[in-house]
Write a protein that holds these residues in place. Structure first.
Motif, PDB file in Angstrom:
ATOM      1  N   ASP A   1       0.806  -1.216   0.000  1.00  0.00           N
ATOM      2  CA  ASP A   1       0.000   0.000   0.000  1.00  0.00           C
ATOM      3  C   ASP A   1       0.840   1.268   0.000  1.00  0.00           C
ATOM      4  O   ASP A   1       0.350   2.337  -0.332  1.00  0.00           O
ATOM      5  CB  ASP A   1      -0.918   0.020   1.230  1.00  0.00           C
ATOM      6  CG  ASP A   1      -1.994  -1.058   1.171  1.00  0.00           C
ATOM      7  OD1 ASP A   1      -2.311  -1.502   0.053  1.00  0.00           O
ATOM      8  OD2 ASP A   1      -2.511  -1.442   2.231  1.00  0.00           O
ATOM      9  N   THR A   2       2.111   1.150   0.425  1.00  0.00           N
ATOM     10  CA  THR A   2       3.001   2.310   0.460  1.00  0.00           C
ATOM     11  C   THR A   2       3.979   2.239  -0.700  1.00  0.00           C
ATOM     12  O   THR A   2       4.622   1.210  -0.913  1.00  0.00           O
ATOM     13  CB  THR A   2       3.776   2.370   1.790  1.00  0.00           C
ATOM     14  OG1 THR A   2       2.837   2.502   2.864  1.00  0.00           O
ATOM     15  CG2 THR A   2       4.729   3.563   1.812  1.00  0.00           C
TER      16      THR A   2
ATOM     17  N   ALA B   1      -1.779   2.311  -4.735  1.00  0.00           N
ATOM     18  CA  ALA B   1      -0.991   2.778  -3.592  1.00  0.00           C
ATOM     19  C   ALA B   1      -1.814   3.770  -2.768  1.00  0.00           C
ATOM     20  O   ALA B   1      -2.384   4.715  -3.310  1.00  0.00           O
ATOM     21  CB  ALA B   1       0.298   3.430  -4.062  1.00  0.00           C
ATOM     22  N   LYS B   2      -1.838   3.563  -1.458  1.00  0.00           N
ATOM     23  CA  LYS B   2      -2.587   4.444  -0.574  1.00  0.00           C
ATOM     24  C   LYS B   2      -1.715   5.562  -0.003  1.00  0.00           C
ATOM     25  O   LYS B   2      -2.221   6.600   0.410  1.00  0.00           O
ATOM     26  CB  LYS B   2      -3.208   3.629   0.560  1.00  0.00           C
ATOM     27  CG  LYS B   2      -4.251   2.618   0.063  1.00  0.00           C
ATOM     28  CD  LYS B   2      -4.807   1.786   1.200  1.00  0.00           C
ATOM     29  CE  LYS B   2      -5.817   0.768   0.686  1.00  0.00           C
ATOM     30  NZ  LYS B   2      -6.332  -0.101   1.773  1.00  0.00           N
TER      31      LYS B   2
END
Length: 254
Positions: A78-79, A134-135
């Protein structure tokens, strides 16, 4: 006894071919790539990156002007981190660190910037990672890449989650002096005080920065850009990806 002439044999062969072809008519054939995908594949196939054995880690990112740039992409998670190389390098300059990031559960994207439209390419990298799920997105740049990292991040909406500039000039194909007066994301500026005037640039950018969470790291070193990324500097970078605000506010570990 019947005799099959040469002409007859030719007719029989032609009929058999027609029958076989007809039987396969329902089998889907490989469709040609549409023009945009074909262009994307050309960008990947023509990338000149000698650190790669094959093109499997390569993607093509598209900027706002629809220009495409090859980029190394590795990892999942997610990063994600955009890695911007120095003027004298290519995306390969960041490949070893990109692999480290991938091993630690991050997604890394290193564009191979060959034009002067570096800010557009950096923003395309940010957009590409966000479109891929991607958050959280960070931007790290070395030398000119650091200047571009600051400028691109300042002009990106929604804001990035953090920016690190190593040995960044105040102005080089982008205006970092103006950028840091707008960039509110957590920011770390790093330089070696034996590396020309880059420490002075870092101090000036730090003084102008409006980021609530920011850090200035000056080391007694001749190392420049990517080569600064070792020891406590690498530890700080990794901590920043986990908790940018706390890391930027923490005392200098040196």
């Amino acid at each position: 006894m019947r005799t099959i002439t040469t002409a007859t044999r030719g007719l029989v062969v032609a009929i058999l071919i027609a029958v076989v072809t007809g039987c396969g008519a329902g089998t889907p054939s490989t469709a040609p790539l549409d023009p945009s995908e074909a262009a994307r594949q050309r960008v990947i196939d023509t990338a000149d990156l000698d650190c790669l054995d094959d093109t499997s880690p390569l993607v093509a990112i598209t900027d706002a002007e629809q220009d495409m740039t090859a980029a190394i992409q590795v990892g999942t998670g997610d990063t994600a981190v955009v890695l911007l190389h120095q003027l004298d390098g290519t995306a390969c300059q960041w490949y070893p660190f990109a692999l480290i990031l991938a091993q630690r559960g991050y997604r890394a994207l290193a564009p191979d910037i060959t034009s002067r439209d570096a800010v557009d390419v950096a923003q395309a990298g940010i957009a590409h990672l966000r479109a891929g799920g991607a958050k959280r997105v960070f931007v790290i740049g070395a030398s000119r890449g650091g200047t571009v990292a600051l400028a691109a991040s300042a002009a990106t909406t929604p804001p990035v989650d953090g920016v690190i500039a190593l040995s960044a000039p105040t102005v080089y194909d982008a205006d970092a002096l103006t950028a840091v007066t707008k960039l509110e994301a957590p920011t770390i500026l790093i330089a070696g005080d034996l590396d020309g005037t880059f420490a002075e640039h870092a101090r000036e950018l730090y003084g102008l920065s409006v980021a609530k969470h920011k850090k200035l790291l000056i080391r007694s070193s001749v190392s420049h850009g990517v080569t600064l990324l070792s020891g406590d500097i690498e530890d700080t970078v990794m901590a920043f990806l986990t908790d940018p605000a706390t890391t930027a506010d923490a005392p200098d570990p040196a």
